[in-house]
Motif scaffolding. Structure first.
Motif, short mmCIF file in Angstrom:
data_model
loop_
_atom_site.label_atom_id
_atom_site.label_comp_id
_atom_site.label_asym_id
_atom_site.label_seq_id
_atom_site.Cartn_x
_atom_site.Cartn_y
_atom_site.Cartn_z
N PRO A 102 0.81 -1.25 0.03
CA PRO A 102 0.14 0.32 0.12
C PRO A 102 0.62 1.10 0.07
CG PRO A 102 -0.41 -2.29 1.40
CD PRO A 102 0.61 -1.69 0.71
N GLU A 103 2.26 0.90 0.83
CA GLU A 103 2.54 2.05 0.84
C GLU A 103 3.53 2.86 -0.62
OE1 GLU A 103 6.61 2.62 2.49
OE2 GLU A 103 5.60 1.73 4.11
N LEU A 104 3.68 1.96 -1.10
CA LEU A 104 4.54 1.75 -1.95
C LEU A 104 3.26 1.89 -3.69
CD1 LEU A 104 7.13 -1.33 -2.79
CD2 LEU A 104 7.53 0.58 -2.76
N CYS A 105 1.98 1.87 -3.48
CA CYS A 105 0.97 1.67 -4.56
C CYS A 105 1.01 4.14 -4.36
CB CYS A 105 -0.24 1.43 -3.77
SG CYS A 105 -0.04 -0.62 -4.42
N LYS A 106 0.77 4.20 -3.02
CA LYS A 106 0.94 5.51 -3.05
C LYS A 106 1.80 6.49 -3.65
CE LYS A 106 -1.00 8.45 1.21
NZ LYS A 106 -0.91 8.12 2.27
N GLU A 107 3.09 5.65 -3.44
CA GLU A 107 4.40 6.90 -3.48
C GLU A 107 4.37 6.72 -5.31
OE1 GLU A 107 7.94 4.97 -2.03
OE2 GLU A 107 9.13 6.46 -2.90
N ASP A 144 -2.17 1.71 -9.13
CA ASP A 144 -3.65 1.12 -8.44
C ASP A 144 -3.55 -0.13 -7.21
OD1 ASP A 144 -5.94 -0.41 -7.48
OD2 ASP A 144 -6.89 -0.28 -10.21
N PRO A 145 -3.74 -0.17 -6.62
CA PRO A 145 -3.46 -1.95 -5.55
C PRO A 145 -4.01 -3.01 -6.27
CG PRO A 145 -4.20 0.30 -3.89
CD PRO A 145 -4.36 0.53 -5.50
N SER A 146 -4.95 -2.94 -6.61
CA SER A 146 -5.63 -3.77 -7.32
C SER A 146 -4.54 -5.06 -8.49
CB SER A 146 -7.15 -3.65 -7.88
OG SER A 146 -7.37 -2.98 -9.63
N LEU A 147 -3.54 -3.95 -8.51
CA LEU A 147 -2.72 -4.73 -10.39
C LEU A 147 -1.67 -5.34 -9.47
CD1 LEU A 147 -2.10 -1.88 -12.32
CD2 LEU A 147 -4.62 -3.44 -12.77
N VAL A 148 -1.51 -5.10 -8.40
CA VAL A 148 -0.46 -5.88 -7.80
C VAL A 148 -0.89 -6.95 -6.82
CG1 VAL A 148 1.37 -5.84 -5.90
CG2 VAL A 148 0.55 -3.34 -6.54
N LYS A 149 -0.03 -8.11 -7.35
CA LYS A 149 0.18 -9.58 -7.10
C LYS A 149 1.14 -10.35 -6.33
CE LYS A 149 -3.58 -9.84 -9.66
NZ LYS A 149 -4.66 -8.78 -9.23
N ILE A 150 0.79 -10.97 -5.23
CA ILE A 150 1.66 -10.83 -4.58
C ILE A 150 1.49 -13.37 -5.04
CG2 ILE A 150 3.44 -11.58 -2.21
CD1 ILE A 150 2.12 -9.01 -1.80
N TYR A 151 2.47 -13.62 -5.43
CA TYR A 151 2.05 -15.25 -5.11
C TYR A 151 2.71 -15.83 -4.12
CZ TYR A 151 -0.96 -15.29 -9.17
OH TYR A 151 -1.62 -14.32 -10.09
N ASN A 152 2.43 -17.09 -3.91
CA ASN A 152 3.14 -17.74 -2.65
C ASN A 152 3.21 -18.32 -3.39
OD1 ASN A 152 3.86 -18.05 1.42
ND2 ASN A 152 4.69 -18.52 -0.69
N VAL A 153 4.14 -18.99 -4.07
CA VAL A 153 4.46 -20.55 -4.13
C VAL A 153 4.65 -22.34 -3.91
CG1 VAL A 153 4.50 -22.15 -6.69
CG2 VAL A 153 4.62 -19.68 -6.56
#
Ligand code: FAD
Ligand code: NAD
Length: 398
Positions: A180-185, A189-198
């Motif tokens: 969220p901090e990076l999206c603000k900076e 749009d936060p909905s574009l960021v994906k974090i996958y843990n495989v």
């Protein structure tokens, strides 16, 4: 041995630094020459590294000058990279010199275990050192900056973490807090960021960790936006992302590999009998081949009562450091050595800000109270190695 015996400690990680600190307390003047060798002039708090890697903490907080921990009148510190151990000749080859020893303590830590998976060594990053986490943090920020120049490249905002053991889980928790901090900076749009843990296994965290706590951790992280893929092994890593065992491809420029650790290759090359780079030590933490060579931490194997190796942790490494120091002094003074017995104080894993899960003694803890416990464990370690001044300087209280 009529002259003063020479003790050389390789590595100033958890095992090595505790050995050095204990020796400087225990040994009398002129009882032994102690030399500590490490490739940096700082010790790093590996157990904090998931935070600076995600950018939720400053890497400076995880690094402590070795000169602040040792008494340089009692322990000689040599900043050097160990290239080779020659146990038969009792010599250590450093990048620019050679050291001789009577007693050796090897605490060179582990390396990422890649299981030969193609591309991991070339394209994935690892949470292993101050330099590696600085690189990861800068790399993540750079992906946000690149996306702003090439908005059609949504894959720049996809982050893949391979392995949902303790390291993977702790890192995705921090990354989810940082997004969220990076999206603000970067005005993304936060909905574009994906974090996958495989994760190759059917669930997160090591077998034996209580299932209700595993479920709690998965839910807490999913609520923060982490996407888990269980029973899904990473088969290959390329410049463009990862290929999964089911054939799926996740496009990403950021792959962090937390799929396991092995011992330092230097031990294999030295001719010790190893399993995945780790040396099985005897009850006094000595190698089977040489009774003047002790091994601590991630490059050692200690078996539990069921004949299985204990997981490599900072907790066991520090306890080994204590016992090795005792046994070195005992050997010099011809007194009785101590057998090593691991005393498990429990495990607490952070899930990001104010969230954690753990088992301490017979109690299961989760949420805010667990995160406080995690901070208390971290502070205790700082106190052990550097007393109150270090706790104040490097401790994380909030
Ligand atoms: P290390 O601490 O890895 O130290 C090895 C030292 O040797 C380093 O200083 C390194 O610079 C030096 N070195 C390496 N190669 C050379 C060379 N060739 N020449 C000279 N010097 C060299 N465990 C826990 O118990 N609790 C936790 O909460 C926890 N959290 C973790 C979080 C993360 C993100 C990670 C990655 C690990 C965590 N662990 C935790 C595991 C723990 O950090 C390791 O088990 C522990 O660091 C092992 O200690 P060690 O002394 O064997 O080696
Ligand atoms: P690990 O070996 O414990 O976990 C690695 C995970 O990666 C496993 O779950 C494994 O199934 C998975 N994996 C392996 N190959 C894979 C593949 N091809 N694709 C997808 N997943 C794959 O390693 P770790 O988490 O780095 O932990 C290392 C050591 O450090 C452990 O002993 C751990 O206890 C310790 N540690 C402790 C803490 C803590 O106490 N808070 C935090 C971090 C690490």
């Amino acid at each position: 041995m009529s002259r003063i015996p020479r003790i050389v400690i390789l590595g100033a990680g958890y095992g090595g630094i505790v050995t050095a600190i204990r020796l400087q307390k225990e040994l009398n003047y002129n009882e032994a020459d102690v030399t500590l060798v490490n490739k940096h002039d700082y010790h790093y708090i590996t157990t904090h590294l998931h935070m600076p890697a995600a950018g939720t903490d400053n890497p400076e907080k995880a690094r402590v000058d070795i000169s602040k921990l040792i008494d340089e009148f009692k322990v000689d510190f040599v900043k050097a990279t160990v290239l080779q151990i020659k146990p038969q000749e009792k010599k250590i080859i450093l990048a620019d010199s050679t050291l001789s020893y009577d007693y050796l303590v090897i605490g060179l830590g582990g390396e990422p275990e890649t299981f030969g998976i193609p591309g991991l060594l070339d394209y994935a990053m690892n949470i292993r050192s101050i330099n590696s986490v600085r690189f990861i943090r800068e790399h993540i920020e750079y992906q946000f900056a690149k996306y702003k120049r090439e908005p059609f490249r949504k894959d720049y905002l996809t982050f893949v973490v391979g392995g949902a053991g303790f390291t993977g889980i702790e890192f995705v928790g921090e990354l989810a807090d940082r997004v969220p901090e990076l999206c603000k900076e970067f005005d993304v749009d936060p909905s574009l960021v994906k974090i996958y843990n495989v994760e190759a296994a059917p669930t997160a965290l090591p077998p034996g960790f209580p299932t209700d706590l595993v479920e709690y951790a998965i839910n807490a992280l999913t609520n923060k936006g982490v996407i888990f893929k269980f029973s899904t092994a990473i088969k290959e890593c390329t410049q463009d992302g990862v290929v999964l065992a089911n054939g799926e491809v996740i496009k990403s420029s950021t792959v962090i590999w937390t799929g396991g650790v092995r011992g330092n290759r230097i031990l294999e090359e030295a001719g010790f009998e190893t399993a995945r780079g780790r040396v099985k030590v005897d009850q006094y933490l000595r190698t089977n081949e040489y009774d003047n060579v002790y091994v601590v931490g991630d490059c050692s194997i200690v078996m539990n009562d069921e004949g299985r190796p204990y997981p490599p942790t900072a907790q066991i490494a520090t306890q080994q450091g204590d016992v090795v120091a005792h046994n070195l002094v005992a050997s010099i003074r011809n007194t009785a050595p101590k057998s090593f017995k691991f005393s498990n104080k429990g495990t607490v894993a952070s899930l990001g800000k104010n969230e954690a899960v753990g088992v301490v003694g017979s109690s299961k803890i989760k949420g805010f109270s667990a995160s406080l416990m995690k901070k208390a464990i971290d502070l205790r370690y700082l106190y052990i190695i550097g007393g109150i001044p270090l706790v104040i300087k490097k401790g994380k209280f909030f």
